[in-house]
Design a protein around this motif. Structure first.
Motif, PDB file in Angstrom:
ATOM      1  N   ALA A  72       0.671  -1.123   0.158  1.00  0.00           N
ATOM      2  CA  ALA A  72      -0.077   0.177  -0.042  1.00  0.00           C
ATOM      3  C   ALA A  72       0.868   1.393  -0.019  1.00  0.00           C
ATOM      4  O   ALA A  72       0.551   2.282  -0.787  1.00  0.00           O
ATOM      5  N   GLN A  73       2.008   1.086   0.683  1.00  0.00           N
ATOM      6  CA  GLN A  73       2.907   2.438   0.635  1.00  0.00           C
ATOM      7  C   GLN A  73       3.397   2.886  -0.648  1.00  0.00           C
ATOM      8  O   GLN A  73       3.546   3.861  -0.944  1.00  0.00           O
ATOM      9  N   MET A  74       3.889   1.765  -1.370  1.00  0.00           N
ATOM     10  CA  MET A  74       4.351   1.842  -2.719  1.00  0.00           C
ATOM     11  C   MET A  74       3.210   2.354  -3.592  1.00  0.00           C
ATOM     12  O   MET A  74       3.474   3.471  -4.609  1.00  0.00           O
ATOM     13  N   LYS A  75       2.080   1.965  -3.578  1.00  0.00           N
ATOM     14  CA  LYS A  75       1.204   2.171  -4.488  1.00  0.00           C
ATOM     15  C   LYS A  75       0.590   3.629  -4.351  1.00  0.00           C
ATOM     16  O   LYS A  75       0.744   4.405  -5.176  1.00  0.00           O
ATOM     17  N   LEU A  76       0.561   4.026  -2.857  1.00  0.00           N
ATOM     18  CA  LEU A  76       0.257   5.429  -2.610  1.00  0.00           C
ATOM     19  C   LEU A  76       1.199   6.368  -3.125  1.00  0.00           C
ATOM     20  O   LEU A  76       0.959   7.394  -3.850  1.00  0.00           O
ATOM     21  N   PHE A  77       2.633   6.060  -3.181  1.00  0.00           N
ATOM     22  CA  PHE A  77       3.494   6.810  -3.688  1.00  0.00           C
ATOM     23  C   PHE A  77       3.557   6.944  -5.043  1.00  0.00           C
ATOM     24  O   PHE A  77       3.548   7.917  -5.857  1.00  0.00           O
ATOM     25  N   MET A  78       3.236   5.878  -5.966  1.00  0.00           N
ATOM     26  CA  MET A  78       3.166   5.593  -7.315  1.00  0.00           C
ATOM     27  C   MET A  78       1.929   6.516  -7.564  1.00  0.00           C
ATOM     28  O   MET A  78       2.105   7.184  -8.654  1.00  0.00           O
ATOM     29  N   ASP A  79       0.955   6.453  -7.122  1.00  0.00           N
ATOM     30  CA  ASP A  79      -0.175   7.188  -7.542  1.00  0.00           C
ATOM     31  C   ASP A  79       0.124   8.830  -7.487  1.00  0.00           C
ATOM     32  O   ASP A  79      -0.505   9.486  -8.256  1.00  0.00           O
ATOM     33  N   ARG A  80       0.938   9.118  -6.391  1.00  0.00           N
ATOM     34  CA  ARG A  80       1.062  10.828  -6.539  1.00  0.00           C
ATOM     35  C   ARG A  80       2.316  10.714  -7.558  1.00  0.00           C
ATOM     36  O   ARG A  80       2.292  12.006  -7.664  1.00  0.00           O
ATOM     37  N   CYS A  81       2.887   9.951  -7.928  1.00  0.00           N
ATOM     38  CA  CYS A  81       4.002  10.300  -9.032  1.00  0.00           C
ATOM     39  C   CYS A  81       3.218  10.657 -10.468  1.00  0.00           C
ATOM     40  O   CYS A  81       3.818  11.231 -11.238  1.00  0.00           O
ATOM     41  N   TYR A  82       1.875  10.564 -10.429  1.00  0.00           N
ATOM     42  CA  TYR A  82       1.168  10.976 -11.689  1.00  0.00           C
ATOM     43  C   TYR A  82       1.424  12.388 -11.709  1.00  0.00           C
ATOM     44  O   TYR A  82       1.568  12.981 -12.878  1.00  0.00           O
ATOM     45  N   ALA A  83       1.584  13.200 -10.737  1.00  0.00           N
ATOM     46  CA  ALA A  83       2.102  14.870 -10.871  1.00  0.00           C
ATOM     47  C   ALA A  83       3.466  14.825 -11.385  1.00  0.00           C
ATOM     48  O   ALA A  83       3.860  15.930 -11.954  1.00  0.00           O
ATOM     49  N   LEU A  84       4.272  13.892 -11.568  1.00  0.00           N
ATOM     50  CA  LEU A  84       5.714  14.053 -12.295  1.00  0.00           C
ATOM     51  C   LEU A  84       5.412  14.147 -13.961  1.00  0.00           C
ATOM     52  O   LEU A  84       6.498  14.328 -14.557  1.00  0.00           O
ATOM     53  N   GLY A  85       4.194  13.868 -14.401  1.00  0.00           N
ATOM     54  CA  GLY A  85       4.152  14.097 -15.804  1.00  0.00           C
ATOM     55  C   GLY A  85       3.216  15.551 -16.219  1.00  0.00           C
ATOM     56  O   GLY A  85       2.646  15.704 -16.949  1.00  0.00           O
ATOM     57  N   GLY A  86       3.467  16.468 -15.295  1.00  0.00           N
ATOM     58  CA  GLY A  86       2.819  17.710 -15.220  1.00  0.00           C
ATOM     59  C   GLY A  86       3.485  18.577 -16.481  1.00  0.00           C
ATOM     60  O   GLY A  86       3.894  18.075 -17.559  1.00  0.00           O
ATOM     61  N   PRO A  87       3.016  19.846 -16.294  1.00  0.00           N
ATOM     62  CA  PRO A  87       3.358  20.958 -17.643  1.00  0.00           C
ATOM     63  C   PRO A  87       4.785  20.926 -17.813  1.00  0.00           C
ATOM     64  O   PRO A  87       5.428  21.129 -18.937  1.00  0.00           O
ATOM     65  N   GLY A  88       6.017  20.396 -16.909  1.00  0.00           N
ATOM     66  CA  GLY A  88       7.313  20.649 -17.159  1.00  0.00           C
ATOM     67  C   GLY A  88       7.718  19.401 -18.050  1.00  0.00           C
ATOM     68  O   GLY A  88       8.857  19.060 -18.134  1.00  0.00           O
ATOM     69  N   GLY A  89       7.110  18.496 -18.233  1.00  0.00           N
ATOM     70  CA  GLY A  89       7.379  17.130 -19.020  1.00  0.00           C
ATOM     71  C   GLY A  89       7.222  16.049 -17.811  1.00  0.00           C
ATOM     72  O   GLY A  89       7.188  16.304 -16.689  1.00  0.00           O
ATOM     73  N   TYR A  90       7.675  14.847 -18.501  1.00  0.00           N
ATOM     74  CA  TYR A  90       7.701  13.739 -17.422  1.00  0.00           C
ATOM     75  C   TYR A  90       9.097  13.629 -16.637  1.00  0.00           C
ATOM     76  O   TYR A  90      10.340  13.553 -17.394  1.00  0.00           O
ATOM     77  N   ALA A  91       9.154  13.883 -15.300  1.00  0.00           N
ATOM     78  CA  ALA A  91      10.398  13.866 -14.436  1.00  0.00           C
ATOM     79  C   ALA A  91      11.029  12.481 -14.630  1.00  0.00           C
ATOM     80  O   ALA A  91      12.127  12.708 -13.987  1.00  0.00           O
ATOM     81  N   LEU A  92      10.422  11.491 -14.939  1.00  0.00           N
ATOM     82  CA  LEU A  92      11.333  10.415 -14.968  1.00  0.00           C
ATOM     83  C   LEU A  92      12.131   9.874 -16.042  1.00  0.00           C
ATOM     84  O   LEU A  92      12.782   8.918 -16.063  1.00  0.00           O
ATOM     85  N   ARG A  93      11.695  10.676 -17.179  1.00  0.00           N
ATOM     86  CA  ARG A  93      12.452  10.374 -18.454  1.00  0.00           C
ATOM     87  C   ARG A  93      13.988  10.287 -18.323  1.00  0.00           C
ATOM     88  O   ARG A  93      14.543  11.295 -17.822  1.00  0.00           O
ATOM     89  N   GLY A  94      14.598   9.346 -18.765  1.00  0.00           N
ATOM     90  CA  GLY A  94      16.005   9.411 -19.156  1.00  0.00           C
ATOM     91  C   GLY A  94      16.679   8.801 -17.771  1.00  0.00           C
ATOM     92  O   GLY A  94      17.740   8.375 -17.411  1.00  0.00           O
ATOM     93  N   LYS A  95      15.601   8.209 -16.644  1.00  0.00           N
ATOM     94  CA  LYS A  95      16.411   7.839 -15.376  1.00  0.00           C
ATOM     95  C   LYS A  95      16.240   6.385 -15.495  1.00  0.00           C
ATOM     96  O   LYS A  95      15.655   5.806 -16.176  1.00  0.00           O
ATOM     97  N   ARG A  96      17.289   5.860 -14.720  1.00  0.00           N
ATOM     98  CA  ARG A  96      17.746   4.287 -14.654  1.00  0.00           C
ATOM     99  C   ARG A  96      16.689   3.938 -13.380  1.00  0.00           C
ATOM    100  O   ARG A  96      16.891   4.628 -12.310  1.00  0.00           O
ATOM    101  N   ILE A  97      16.180   2.957 -13.534  1.00  0.00           N
ATOM    102  CA  ILE A  97      15.273   2.269 -12.558  1.00  0.00           C
ATOM    103  C   ILE A  97      15.505   0.860 -12.262  1.00  0.00           C
ATOM    104  O   ILE A  97      15.444   0.089 -13.206  1.00  0.00           O
ATOM    105  N   ALA A  98      15.486   0.319 -10.900  1.00  0.00           N
ATOM    106  CA  ALA A  98      15.670  -1.105 -10.753  1.00  0.00           C
ATOM    107  C   ALA A  98      14.385  -1.110  -9.623  1.00  0.00           C
ATOM    108  O   ALA A  98      13.855  -0.438  -8.821  1.00  0.00           O
ATOM    109  N   VAL A  99      14.013  -2.483  -9.709  1.00  0.00           N
ATOM    110  CA  VAL A  99      12.682  -2.805  -8.988  1.00  0.00           C
ATOM    111  C   VAL A  99      13.221  -4.131  -8.197  1.00  0.00           C
ATOM    112  O   VAL A  99      13.524  -5.100  -8.922  1.00  0.00           O
ATOM    113  N   ALA A 100      13.015  -4.007  -7.051  1.00  0.00           N
ATOM    114  CA  ALA A 100      13.209  -5.249  -6.110  1.00  0.00           C
ATOM    115  C   ALA A 100      11.740  -5.585  -5.421  1.00  0.00           C
ATOM    116  O   ALA A 100      11.196  -4.757  -4.731  1.00  0.00           O
TER     117      ALA A 100
END
Length: 146
Positions: free
Chosen positions: A95-123
């Motif tokens: 639930a903690q991760m899902k809540l965080f991920m839902d709020r990451c919706y804001a990272l795609g606002g007017p300034g563009g997608y803030a995660l673009r180009g970042k390396r990501i690992a999932v454990a």
């Protein structure tokens, strides 16, 4: 220049299996010079998204909800890479991760997608040998679809 990695752990257990796995990933990155910052999502006050969509209309530095997520937005933008760690509960991420991920919706606002180009690992950690029966596949798809 050292890479900055943000390690986001979501288990409510301080040294839970997913946290230990994320730390092992972070240790690997640290061994090649990365700077790691670990954030325990369980310890933060992150409120649910209200679906107001203001984050996609005006640049209010991401989300209009004033909680601990505001501190995380700046850290996410500044990071070169992210490590997401979650146990699989009830066929998906915690639930903690899902809540965080839902709020990451804001990272795609007017300034563009803030995660673009970042390396990501999932454990992910789960309690069944079968990734389908355990829900691990659903959890992985949550990250893939995001």
């Amino acid at each position: 220049m050292a890479r900055k990695i943000l390690e986001l752990v979501s288990s409510p257990r301080k040294n839970g299996n997913s946290t230990l796995l994320a730390h092992a990933i972070a240790d690997g990155a640290r061994s090649v010079g990365a700077r790691i910052e670990t954030v325990s999502l369980h310890r933060l006050n992150i409120r649910p998204c209200t679906a107001c969509d203001k984050c996609h209309i005006v640049d209010d530095r991401f989300c209009v909800i004033r909680d601990d997520m505001q501190k995380l937005y700046a850290k996410i933008v500044a990071a070169d890479g992210l490590i997401y760690a979650s146990p699989v509960y009830w066929f998906t991420v915690s639930a903690q991760m899902k809540l965080f991920m839902d709020r990451c919706y804001a990272l795609g606002g007017p300034g563009g997608y803030a995660l673009r180009g970042k390396r990501i690992a999932v454990a992910l950690t789960y309690g069944d040998a079968d990734p389908f029966r355990s829900g691990a596949v659903n959890a992985l798809r949550t990250f893939q679809d995001a």
